[in-house]
Design a protein around this motif. Sequence first.
Motif, PDB file in Angstrom:
ATOM      1  N   VAL A  84       0.850  -1.192   0.000  1.00 35.70           N
ATOM      2  CA  VAL A  84       0.000   0.000   0.000  1.00 35.70           C
ATOM      3  C   VAL A  84       0.885   1.240   0.000  1.00 35.70           C
ATOM      4  N   CYS A  85       0.322   2.333  -0.481  1.00 36.04           N
ATOM      5  CA  CYS A  85       1.018   3.610  -0.425  1.00 36.04           C
ATOM      6  C   CYS A  85      -0.014   4.728  -0.416  1.00 36.04           C
ATOM      7  N   SER A  86       0.435   5.940  -0.246  1.00 35.08           N
ATOM      8  CA  SER A  86      -0.480   7.075  -0.265  1.00 35.08           C
ATOM      9  C   SER A  86      -0.887   7.373  -1.704  1.00 35.08           C
ATOM     10  N   GLN A 121       1.075   4.441   9.195  1.00 36.82           N
ATOM     11  CA  GLN A 121       1.116   5.901   9.262  1.00 36.82           C
ATOM     12  C   GLN A 121       2.250   6.456   8.407  1.00 36.82           C
ATOM     13  N   ALA A 122       3.377   5.756   8.407  1.00 34.15           N
ATOM     14  CA  ALA A 122       4.490   6.189   7.556  1.00 34.15           C
ATOM     15  C   ALA A 122       4.091   6.143   6.083  1.00 34.15           C
ATOM     16  N   ALA A 123       3.322   5.131   5.699  1.00 33.06           N
ATOM     17  CA  ALA A 123       2.854   5.043   4.313  1.00 33.06           C
ATOM     18  C   ALA A 123       1.847   6.146   4.006  1.00 33.06           C
ATOM     19  N   VAL A 124       0.937   6.430   4.941  1.00 29.94           N
ATOM     20  CA  VAL A 124      -0.049   7.498   4.757  1.00 29.94           C
ATOM     21  C   VAL A 124       0.653   8.829   4.510  1.00 29.94           C
ATOM     22  N   GLU A 125       1.747   9.057   5.215  1.00 29.49           N
ATOM     23  CA  GLU A 125       2.473  10.326   5.096  1.00 29.49           C
ATOM     24  C   GLU A 125       3.421  10.362   3.907  1.00 29.49           C
ATOM     25  N   GLY A 126       3.420   9.291   3.102  1.00 33.98           N
ATOM     26  CA  GLY A 126       4.203   9.305   1.868  1.00 33.98           C
ATOM     27  C   GLY A 126       5.663   8.965   2.008  1.00 33.98           C
ATOM     28  N   HIS A 127       6.030   8.289   3.119  1.00 37.23           N
ATOM     29  CA  HIS A 127       7.442   7.970   3.336  1.00 37.23           C
ATOM     30  C   HIS A 127       7.909   6.731   2.590  1.00 37.23           C
ATOM     31  N   ALA A 147       1.209  -4.073   3.919  1.00 35.80           N
ATOM     32  CA  ALA A 147       0.154  -3.882   4.913  1.00 35.80           C
ATOM     33  C   ALA A 147      -0.519  -5.189   5.294  1.00 35.80           C
ATOM     34  N   ARG A 148      -0.931  -5.248   6.557  1.00 38.16           N
ATOM     35  CA  ARG A 148      -1.782  -6.320   7.034  1.00 38.16           C
ATOM     36  C   ARG A 148      -3.229  -5.860   6.845  1.00 38.16           C
ATOM     37  N   SER A 149      -4.036  -6.673   6.180  1.00 40.43           N
ATOM     38  CA  SER A 149      -5.354  -6.231   5.727  1.00 40.43           C
ATOM     39  C   SER A 149      -6.259  -5.755   6.857  1.00 40.43           C
ATOM     40  N   VAL A 150      -6.208  -6.402   8.017  1.00 42.14           N
ATOM     41  CA  VAL A 150      -7.065  -5.989   9.137  1.00 42.14           C
ATOM     42  C   VAL A 150      -6.662  -4.600   9.616  1.00 42.14           C
ATOM     43  N   MET A 151      -5.365  -4.380   9.734  1.00 43.34           N
ATOM     44  CA  MET A 151      -4.868  -3.080  10.190  1.00 43.34           C
ATOM     45  C   MET A 151      -5.148  -1.977   9.175  1.00 43.34           C
ATOM     46  N   ALA A 152      -5.056  -2.311   7.903  1.00 41.81           N
ATOM     47  CA  ALA A 152      -5.165  -1.285   6.858  1.00 41.81           C
ATOM     48  C   ALA A 152      -6.600  -1.036   6.408  1.00 41.81           C
ATOM     49  N   HIS A 153      -7.548  -1.800   6.910  1.00 44.26           N
ATOM     50  CA  HIS A 153      -8.926  -1.749   6.410  1.00 44.26           C
ATOM     51  C   HIS A 153      -9.489  -0.335   6.392  1.00 44.26           C
ATOM     52  N   ASP A 154      -9.414   0.364   7.513  1.00 43.15           N
ATOM     53  CA  ASP A 154     -10.037   1.687   7.604  1.00 43.15           C
ATOM     54  C   ASP A 154      -9.290   2.722   6.769  1.00 43.15           C
ATOM     55  N   LEU A 157      -7.713   2.168   3.953  1.00 43.15           N
ATOM     56  CA  LEU A 157      -8.087   1.929   2.553  1.00 43.15           C
ATOM     57  C   LEU A 157      -9.503   2.433   2.281  1.00 43.15           C
ATOM     58  N   ALA A 158     -10.413   2.164   3.219  1.00 40.05           N
ATOM     59  CA  ALA A 158     -11.806   2.588   3.030  1.00 40.05           C
ATOM     60  C   ALA A 158     -11.935   4.103   2.964  1.00 40.05           C
ATOM     61  N   SER A 159     -11.080   4.814   3.697  1.00 39.39           N
ATOM     62  CA  SER A 159     -11.158   6.274   3.727  1.00 39.39           C
ATOM     63  C   SER A 159     -10.378   6.929   2.588  1.00 39.39           C
ATOM     64  N   GLY A 160      -9.578   6.147   1.877  1.00 38.45           N
ATOM     65  CA  GLY A 160      -8.785   6.710   0.789  1.00 38.45           C
ATOM     66  C   GLY A 160      -7.430   7.224   1.224  1.00 38.45           C
ATOM     67  N   ARG A 161      -7.067   7.029   2.494  1.00 39.87           N
ATOM     68  CA  ARG A 161      -5.750   7.483   2.939  1.00 39.87           C
ATOM     69  C   ARG A 161      -4.638   6.616   2.351  1.00 39.87           C
ATOM     70  N   LEU A 162      -4.982   5.372   2.024  1.00 41.35           N
ATOM     71  CA  LEU A 162      -4.028   4.462   1.394  1.00 41.35           C
ATOM     72  C   LEU A 162      -4.657   3.836   0.158  1.00 41.35           C
ATOM     73  N   VAL A 163      -3.797   3.389  -0.743  1.00 45.38           N
ATOM     74  CA  VAL A 163      -4.221   2.712  -1.965  1.00 45.38           C
ATOM     75  C   VAL A 163      -3.495   1.372  -2.034  1.00 45.38           C
ATOM     76  N   ARG A 164      -4.240   0.337  -2.387  1.00 43.70           N
ATOM     77  CA  ARG A 164      -3.613  -0.989  -2.535  1.00 43.70           C
ATOM     78  C   ARG A 164      -2.968  -1.101  -3.902  1.00 43.70           C
ATOM     79  N   LEU A 165      -1.752  -1.625  -3.928  1.00 45.77           N
ATOM     80  CA  LEU A 165      -1.038  -1.855  -5.179  1.00 45.77           C
ATOM     81  C   LEU A 165      -1.151  -3.324  -5.590  1.00 45.77           C
ATOM     82  N   PHE A 166      -1.179  -3.574  -6.885  1.00 48.37           N
ATOM     83  CA  PHE A 166      -1.197  -4.925  -7.448  1.00 48.37           C
ATOM     84  C   PHE A 166      -2.270  -5.805  -6.800  1.00 48.37           C
TER      85      PHE A 166
END
Length: 309
Positions: A170-172, A236-242, A247-254, A256-265
């Motif tokens: 995932v990344c921003s 959080q580091a990924a959200v801030e563009g570092h 990502a672990r899907s359970v941790m990243a769920h919210d 991704l849903a809010s658009g703060r992160l994008v899933r790659l591939f």
Amino acid sequence: MKSPVHLNALRAFEASARHQSFSAAAAELNVTPAAVGQLVRTLEDWLGSPLFVRGNSGRARLVPTQAAERALPDIRAGFDRLTLGMERLRESSINGVLTVAVSPAFAAKWLLPRIDRFQAVCPETDVRLDTNLKPVDFVAQRIDIGVRYGTGRWPGLTAEKLMDEEVYPVCSPQLLREHSRLQKPSDLVQETLIHDLSMDSHTGFPTWETWMQKALAKDARSLRGMQINNSAAVLQAAVEGHGIALARSVMAHDDLASGRLVRLFPDISFASELAYYVVYRPECASLPKLTTFRDWLLAEAEQTVNREL
């Protein structure tokens, strides 16, 4: 010896034997080391024999005698039954404090954003979160229920699967726009990768290396990049563009849903060997406040999974 003193002396003896130290036992029991020592000596006087071989140096300065070692399992089982008996006295009500053991990252990324819904259903139950990176002793720390990440096998605890997990990069959104060259997994070698070390020593925990192998990007030099030992901070580091996080899907769920992160591939699927489990002592399984919280956790987890489908 009077009964209350007898019980206090046994508690002091058990804690001292477990820690092999009067000082550590005193810290657990919230008394002074001198008080612990006096209680143990009182018990020894009553028995007419020593309970410890006392050393003057080394890490283990208190070593239980053979007779003490034989008695300790029964004494510990007795304290467990006493604790359960006290809970039984209150089991007709779900009032009071519920102590829940979870990792700091799981609390921050999954549980806390949802806990208001439990409080709305059970306003009379006060949730106390015990956040630790390492598993805690449910008896010593007076834990009612917890959520653990692993294979589902922990001695002395019942484990019910809460959620399976998948891992993916995932990344921003901004980083993705700026790095349009990310067309295939092998392109990741040119980027800053964020490594999650929170379960680094656990066999089966997915890493960038194992994900790259799954994606057939065998030549990727994936050891470079930022390393963080907290899954919430990784995201959080990924959200801030570092960089790009695995990502672990359970941790990243919210996120991704809010658009703060994008899933790659997203066409590459990699299920983790580990999962989340609700854990509790089997003798406490029927306590109302525990079963209410367990059922709520399972219902919330089902909603999370359904939203991902």
